[in-house]
Each structure stands twice: as C-alpha cells, then as structure tokens.
Design a protein around this motif. Sequence first.
Motif, short mmCIF file in Angstrom:
data_model
loop_
_atom_site.label_atom_id
_atom_site.label_comp_id
_atom_site.label_asym_id
_atom_site.label_seq_id
_atom_site.Cartn_x
_atom_site.Cartn_y
_atom_site.Cartn_z
N TYR A 150 1.06 -1.33 0.14
CA TYR A 150 0.07 0.13 -0.03
C TYR A 150 1.00 1.35 0.10
CZ TYR A 150 -3.15 3.57 1.82
OH TYR A 150 -3.98 4.86 1.84
N SER A 151 0.48 2.37 -0.92
CA SER A 151 1.41 3.37 -0.97
C SER A 151 0.56 4.45 -0.02
CB SER A 151 1.40 4.08 -2.50
OG SER A 151 1.92 5.25 -2.50
N ALA A 152 1.27 4.69 1.10
CA ALA A 152 0.56 5.34 2.17
C ALA A 152 1.02 6.66 2.37
CB ALA A 152 0.60 4.70 3.43
N SER A 153 0.18 7.73 2.67
CA SER A 153 0.48 9.00 3.10
C SER A 153 1.38 8.94 4.40
CB SER A 153 -0.71 10.03 3.27
OG SER A 153 -0.15 11.20 4.03
N VAL A 154 2.20 9.95 4.49
CA VAL A 154 3.00 9.97 5.69
C VAL A 154 2.24 10.24 7.01
CG1 VAL A 154 5.35 10.44 4.55
CG2 VAL A 154 3.69 12.37 5.24
N PHE A 155 0.85 10.65 6.81
CA PHE A 155 0.05 11.17 7.82
C PHE A 155 -1.30 10.87 7.57
CE2 PHE A 155 -1.74 15.25 9.99
CZ PHE A 155 -1.73 14.67 11.30
N ASN A 156 -1.89 9.99 8.60
CA ASN A 156 -3.03 9.31 8.68
C ASN A 156 -3.93 9.33 9.73
OD1 ASN A 156 -2.58 7.83 6.03
ND2 ASN A 156 -0.77 7.40 7.17
N ILE A 157 -5.07 9.02 9.60
CA ILE A 157 -6.32 8.84 10.85
C ILE A 157 -5.88 7.89 11.75
CG2 ILE A 157 -8.42 9.18 11.52
CD1 ILE A 157 -9.21 10.32 8.72
N ASN A 174 -13.62 9.64 7.21
CA ASN A 174 -13.30 8.72 5.83
C ASN A 174 -13.59 9.32 4.88
OD1 ASN A 174 -14.05 6.36 3.86
ND2 ASN A 174 -12.62 5.78 5.50
N GLY A 175 -14.56 10.36 4.85
CA GLY A 175 -14.71 11.18 3.59
C GLY A 175 -13.57 12.13 3.18
N GLY A 176 -12.88 12.59 4.50
CA GLY A 176 -11.74 13.41 4.54
C GLY A 176 -10.40 12.78 3.59
N ALA A 177 -10.50 11.51 4.30
CA ALA A 177 -9.46 10.48 3.84
C ALA A 177 -9.35 10.22 2.34
CB ALA A 177 -9.26 9.09 4.54
N LYS A 178 -10.70 10.12 2.01
CA LYS A 178 -10.87 9.91 0.38
C LYS A 178 -10.67 11.29 -0.19
CE LYS A 178 -12.98 8.09 -3.44
NZ LYS A 178 -12.44 6.89 -4.16
N ILE A 179 -10.88 12.36 0.24
CA ILE A 179 -10.76 13.62 -0.54
C ILE A 179 -9.06 13.66 -0.82
CG2 ILE A 179 -10.61 16.12 -0.41
CD1 ILE A 179 -13.34 15.82 0.74
N ALA A 183 -5.07 7.24 4.92
CA ALA A 183 -5.89 6.03 5.42
C ALA A 183 -6.43 6.77 6.76
CB ALA A 183 -4.78 4.98 5.60
N HIS A 184 -7.72 5.68 6.89
CA HIS A 184 -8.40 5.97 8.21
C HIS A 184 -8.38 4.60 8.84
CE1 HIS A 184 -12.84 6.68 9.65
NE2 HIS A 184 -11.81 6.65 10.75
N ASN A 185 -7.94 4.83 10.08
CA ASN A 185 -8.00 3.59 10.95
C ASN A 185 -9.18 3.41 11.63
OD1 ASN A 185 -7.30 1.73 13.35
ND2 ASN A 185 -5.14 1.76 12.86
N THR A 186 -9.92 2.20 11.43
CA THR A 186 -11.25 1.93 12.16
C THR A 186 -11.33 1.96 13.86
OG1 THR A 186 -10.76 -0.49 12.31
CG2 THR A 186 -11.74 0.35 10.10
N ASP A 201 -9.56 4.98 2.06
CA ASP A 201 -8.74 3.82 2.28
C ASP A 201 -8.93 3.62 4.03
OD1 ASP A 201 -7.99 3.93 -0.19
OD2 ASP A 201 -5.94 4.78 -0.06
N ILE A 202 -9.04 2.23 4.20
CA ILE A 202 -8.99 1.73 5.52
C ILE A 202 -7.92 0.98 6.07
CG2 ILE A 202 -10.45 0.08 6.73
CD1 ILE A 202 -11.97 2.78 6.54
N ILE A 203 -7.41 1.30 7.17
CA ILE A 203 -6.77 0.19 8.03
C ILE A 203 -7.56 -0.47 9.23
CG2 ILE A 203 -4.80 0.18 9.54
CD1 ILE A 203 -3.70 2.73 8.39
N TRP A 204 -7.87 -1.39 8.98
CA TRP A 204 -8.70 -2.18 9.73
C TRP A 204 -8.10 -2.84 10.87
CZ3 TRP A 204 -11.24 -7.83 8.36
CH2 TRP A 204 -12.21 -8.00 9.58
N GLN A 205 -8.44 -2.30 11.93
CA GLN A 205 -7.78 -2.66 13.34
C GLN A 205 -8.49 -3.81 14.15
OE1 GLN A 205 -7.71 -0.79 17.53
NE2 GLN A 205 -5.75 0.10 16.57
#
Length: 545
Positions: A150-157, A174-179, A183-186, A201-205
Amino acid sequence: MRKLFIVSVILIVALLIGWTMIWPPAVWSFVVMGPILLLGIFDVFQKKHSIVRNFPVFGHLRFVMEELRPKIYQYFIESDTDGTPFNRLNRSVIYQRAKKVDDTRPFGTELDVYESGYEWLNHSIAALDHQHLNEDPRVLVGGPACTKPYSASVFNISAMSFGSLSENAILALNGGAKIGNFAHNTGEGGLSDHHLQPGGDIIWQIGTGYFSCRHKDGTFDYDAFAERAVLPQVRMIEIKLSQGAKPGHGGILPAAKVTPEIARIRLVQMGEDVVSPPVHKAFSTPLQLIAFIQKLRELSGGKPIGFKLCVGHKSEFLAICKAMVKTGIYPDFITVDGGEGGTGAAPLEFSNSVGMPLREALAFVYDALTGFDLKKHIKIIASGKVATGFDLVKNFALGADMCNSARGMMFALGCIQALECNMNTCPTGVATQDKSLMRGLVVGDKKVRVASFHKQTVASAVQMIGAAGLKHPHDLHRSFIYRRVSHNLIQTYAELFPYIPKRGLLDTPYPANFELDMAISSEDTFVPDYDKVSHVKINAVTAAG
C-alpha cells in the motif's frame, strides 16, 4: 444552616399563605417557590451529599461551578500555551488549517525557548525551495511476503472506533481520507458501514474483542475475517496488542449500550455485555503472534499486516523480534503508540502512569529493528499526540516512516476539547451517540476540513524538512533535532537516543542498554525470565544503561 433553612421554609410558607389570603393571585408564587422549597426539604433529608445536606439549595451551586470550571478556565484563564492535553496554540493552528484560513503568528514565539524541554529543528544555509518539494510524500508499506503493498501518506487518521465516535464523525473522517488520499484506521470497534460508505482507504484494526471477525464465544473467526479483509477499501490490517490510553487494560461495553447496529457490526449478541479482554486468545507467545500475522496475510490476499503496541517491557518487543528472526516472517508495519495517546475514556492511573511515552518508545523500536536487521522489511508508524508539522518531523527523525493522529483529526472535525468524550454529551457531535447532538456535525463540511488539515500539516512538515536541506522525511537524522535539557545544556536526539549498530543485536556483545532485556527475552514467551541473570548482573547492567 439546616436549622436556618427549616425556619426560613416555615416563615416563607406562612407569609405566602397570608399573602394569598389578602390577594388571591399571589397563589401563583407557589409555582416559583414551591419547587425550590421542595428541593431544599429533599436536600435536608438525603444522605448522599453532605454539602447540600448542610446547605440546602445553596449547596447545589458547588456542582454548578464544578460543571462550569473547565469552560471558564479554558476560555478566560489559561494562556495560549497552558491548556492540556492540547494547548490553545496547537488547537488554533489545527482549526485554522482545517478552515483554510491564515495560520501565521505575529510578533514571535510565545514559547519560552530557555525552558527545559524546548525543542527545535536545525535548519540549513542550503535550504531547499519548498515550491520544488513534493508536498505529498508517500511510503510503500509491504515486506517480502506482501503481494499487495500500500502506498500510504506519511500522515493518517489514528484508531477511533464507531461507538466511541458518532456516525457522522466516522463518515466525515473517512470522507476526508477519500478527498486527501490518506488512510483511516477503524479502531478496534469493528469495520462499520460508516467506514466503508465514503470510499476512503481503511486500516482495519483488530483488537482483543475481535469485533467484526469473532465467534459467539469471543474467539477469532477466520472466515468472517477473510470475508471483510478482501474488501477493496481495506488496504492494511492492524492487530492491536495494546494502546496508549490504557495499555494492558481491557474494557466492557454494557449490554444496555449494545444497539442492533453495533451488534451487527461487531458480531456480538444483543442483551449481553461485550468484553474486550486485556490479552488475545488467538495467540499467547511471540512465535504464535508471528504465525497469526502470516495467516492473516494469506487470508487477506497478501495485504500488509502489522501490529500496534504501547511499549511496556522492552523484553517483550525483543522477544517478538527474536521470533521474526527465527521464522523469517515479518509484519509489514508496526504502530508505536505513546503512553500520552488516547481519545476515549480510561482510568486515571492508566492514562497518567502506564505506558512508555512516544519519543522513547519510538527510538527503542527503531533501534531494536535495526539491531536485528529487520527495519528494511518493516515500516514504523508513530501515534501519540501528533498534531503539527513539527510533531511529524520529530517522529521522522526518531525513526518513524509515517504518523497517525487521532485528537488532531477530532479538532479538525470541530472538537473543542470539552473533555466529555466518556459522557455521551459531546457538544460538537464528535464523540457521542446522541442523535440530536450528532446532527450538529455536518459531514459535507467537516470532511473537507479534515482533508485540508491533513494537506496543510503534511505541507508544513515538508517545508520544515526542506528548511533543513532535505527532500524527504526518510532523510532526517536524530542529529537534526535539539532539545534543551536544562537552562544551559542542549542535546540532539542523537545524543539523547543514541543509535545502535546495524545487526548489533544478532551477536554478543550487545549494546549495554539492551544487554539485560536481551538476556531475559525469548521467542517462546512474552514473560521476561529474570532467573536467567543474577541480581548482581541486573544491577550492573542497569547502572551501565
């Protein structure tokens, strides 16, 4: 005061009756005075609160002031640099970046640069023009066994569950992560429709309760996991070993709070308490953890699998590293959560006094992976009070490849730090399940603010890195960050957290500060074995470290 109140009640009632006999419309005065007198009478005879028992009616002012105290302090007393957990200086810059308004400051810093703990980044005469820098640096997460990196941003939720946060808050995050393409951790509360619907994008915890992938008895359900893990929005899976807010502590969701929606999402039963135990049932040793990671990677179709922990016994993490070396199986990422982290409710003692703070934990994890020659396979995510570009820069310097933010993202949603996250009364509709309060959070507006906060915070970090003469976060070194240790002493992170040699933990002699923990750790158990070393040896190693 009680006697005075009783006498006053008798006199007031007598006067009101007399007044009513002279002027009948005065009977309406009982509408106002009646409830107050009844409250006072109740106060006199109740036994729960001594202050209102001794001071009927007036004693309630104490509770009113207790309720108002945090608000009064925040808005009228504290300075821009005093507030906790986040001061107004940091809250304001988040709000400004989320709203896309001017975030500059006039007249110099408000910080005391000669105070112990003050930190700064060393800039370069050969600084780089930020106009020519990539303000959206990416990190490819995926080790040798990962077929879908996964090509991830250096800053995520960071991890925040539906249930702790409202439906609208999850949708906006999650809408902000989409824009913003991050990634957004659940969080451990399960993979909900609200996480999936916006398409971010989801990181499923997956925590110890195994929500969204559990059998009725609370054990791990591999079929349920496989069904959800292959969803296209799920880009990474994170196994939560512990968290900064309350490491080593489980939790209970009372049956009364288990709604039909939560029961469906978490795969739990209505009418029963839902228990999140302090430990996992799917594994109990480092070797079993590594095997579990490999199994989940296979069932997910080769997606990145990692784990999150707040560092406790260093020997436990070293035991996991030894298991990686022995098996040749590696997680794709490790999230290091600092003891200062946490968005939800936790016991005071756990919030204040359990768990290693992020900076020390991050440096240790990076050094341990380097010492075992494992860092090349594993990305490190830092989580714990990350809100500004400088927070990102400091973590990158200590070894993080990426950072997660929870409370920073909550501020971007409109959180005002009312400190009511555990009371279901969040006034901004972020941390509540009260539908009337939730409606105040407009998803269409707030998701844009989340994306804007993310974009501008990453840009500020990149610009700082450019000011140091560097192009990418991975170019940072610990020597770039200075901390004032005392009034007349400053040290770099490299001096405070000295690097250890690459492969330095694969052969003896080990670095002195690792010697004890290496001796008492084993890939066969998480439990440190102090019987392997004598008390004399322990004392000597501790003194040397």
